[in-house]
Design a protein around this motif. Structure first.
Motif, mmCIF file in Angstrom:
data_model
loop_
_atom_site.group_PDB
_atom_site.id
_atom_site.type_symbol
_atom_site.label_atom_id
_atom_site.label_comp_id
_atom_site.label_asym_id
_atom_site.label_seq_id
_atom_site.Cartn_x
_atom_site.Cartn_y
_atom_site.Cartn_z
ATOM 1 N N HIS A 1 -1.388 20.168 -10.270
ATOM 2 C CA HIS A 1 -1.421 20.568 -11.137
ATOM 3 C C HIS A 1 -0.367 20.746 -12.352
ATOM 4 C CE1 HIS A 1 -3.163 23.413 -8.203
ATOM 5 N NE2 HIS A 1 -2.913 23.114 -7.798
ATOM 6 N N ALA A 2 -0.520 19.104 -12.266
ATOM 7 C CA ALA A 2 0.785 18.816 -13.909
ATOM 8 C C ALA A 2 -0.242 18.145 -14.789
ATOM 9 C CB ALA A 2 0.677 17.099 -14.000
ATOM 10 N N ARG A 3 0.246 18.578 -16.448
ATOM 11 C CA ARG A 3 -0.718 18.723 -17.243
ATOM 12 C C ARG A 3 -1.205 17.245 -17.183
ATOM 13 N NH1 ARG A 3 4.719 20.641 -19.354
ATOM 14 N NH2 ARG A 3 4.475 22.636 -20.261
ATOM 15 N N TRP A 4 -2.447 17.618 -18.161
ATOM 16 C CA TRP A 4 -3.591 16.366 -17.902
ATOM 17 C C TRP A 4 -3.389 15.265 -18.735
ATOM 18 C CZ3 TRP A 4 -5.275 13.877 -22.443
ATOM 19 C CH2 TRP A 4 -5.571 14.307 -23.153
ATOM 20 N N ARG B 1 2.413 28.667 -11.356
ATOM 21 C CA ARG B 1 1.707 27.844 -10.134
ATOM 22 C C ARG B 1 1.677 27.584 -9.497
ATOM 23 N NH1 ARG B 1 2.873 22.257 -9.269
ATOM 24 N NH2 ARG B 1 4.729 22.047 -10.299
ATOM 25 N N GLY C 1 2.769 22.935 -14.669
ATOM 26 C CA GLY C 1 1.944 21.349 -15.137
ATOM 27 C C GLY C 1 3.220 20.930 -15.242
#
Lengths: 212, 92
Positions: free
Chosen positions: B65-68, B7, A27
């Motif tokens: 798929h990065a943080r929201w 991930r 992320g």
């Protein structure tokens, strides 16, 4: 060399071969956070310039229509296709480095630089042709906006090519440890910003026209 | 210290598909741009630009798929840009 007691994650060979990557810290933004602060700042500045262009165009539709009709739309499309292809090569380079394939990474970066230089040559040719037909910062409002936006973006392209060049040289010289993605990802992130900004510029200059 | 589970990043197949989609959408919107501007066509071309931008963010920048919070920041920027360049074109 595989990690034993070390917590450092190693990609599984088959996952690497399949092109799937699984870096830790899921992320997180790729590359250095510092470049992303810079990227967001640049996106903000360009958003203001885009807004200024759009509202000036609405206020002076005839002038902007005349100015835009003088642009070479074919060149605009060519520049877009070349820059997007350069971005593809950069994305492939980052994946190669993450998969511990430094030589492949270097080749993808060189391809990206070649295509990016192609964009720069096309743009320089276009700006030269514009100057020949009398386009200048002081000629009219459209010319001022068009040249300011184009040249400002062009400067970012040149900076991006320099950054890619440094990273490509380091990759070729074996300066990166296996799987050391940070440098390539940082450069890649900057280049993708340049590409992203061009997508909007392409729409503004070569696709959309003042509403009659 | 718990290990962050890995991930999955988009594979090279998805990246290549993204590139081809970007080229196709660019060509298509360029074609639309050569036609006489109607609100529908302008909206179509703008939508294509937004789609291209999101594809680039997801597959070139690798932020799928990065943080929201990062995705939201970029999506917010994109929507803002779409609004400021779309409004003068589409709102009479």
């Amino acid at each position: 060399m595989h990690a034993t007691s070390s917590a450092r994650w190693q990609p599984e060979p088959d996952a690497v071969a399949a092109g799937r990557l699984a870096p830790p810290g899921g992320g997180a933004l790729p590359g250095d956070l510092a470049i992303w602060v810079f990227i967001f700042a640049e996106l903000a500045v360009f958003a203001l310039l885009f807004a200024a262009f759009a509202f000036a165009r609405a206020a002076h539709p005839a002038s902007f229509a005349a100015g835009q009709s003088g642009l070479d739309r074919g060149l605009g499309l060519s520049e877009t296709l070349v820059l997007l292809s350069s971005g593809y090569c950069v994305a492939r380079a980052a994946r190669a480095m993450a998969g511990e394939r430094a030589a492949a990474c270097a080749r993808w970066l060189l391809a990206a630089i070649l295509l990016g230089t192609g964009f720069a040559v096309l743009k320089a040719f276009e700006l030269h042709a514009d100057a020949q037909r009398g386009v200048s910062l002081s000629a009219n409002l459209f010319d001022m906006f068009y040249l300011s936006l184009s040249i400002f973006h062009f400067m970012h392209v040149l900076m991006g090519l320099l950054i890619l060049g440094v990273v490509a040289w380091k990759a070729l010289a074996g300066r990166y440890a296996p799987g050391e993605r940070g440098g390539v990802e940082t450069a890649a992130s900057y280049w993708h910003m340049v590409d992203l900004l061009w997508l909007v510029l392409f729409f503004l200059l070569y696709v959309s026209h003042p509403t009659p | 210290m718990s290990r962050i589970p890995p991930r999955e990043s988009p594979g090279t197949g998805a990246c290549t598909a993204a590139w081809l989609a970007l080229l196709a959408l660019s060509g298509a919107s360029w074609g639309v741009g050569g036609l006489r501007a109607t609100p529908a066509l302008v909206a179509l071309a703008l939508a294509a630009t937004l789609l291209k931008a999101q594809i680039l963010i997801d597959h070139y920048m690798g932020l799928r798929h990065a943080r929201w919070r990062w995705r939201a920041l970029l999506a917010g920027w994109l929507l803002l840009v779409a609004a400021v360049i779309g409004a003068p074109l589409l709102i009479p």
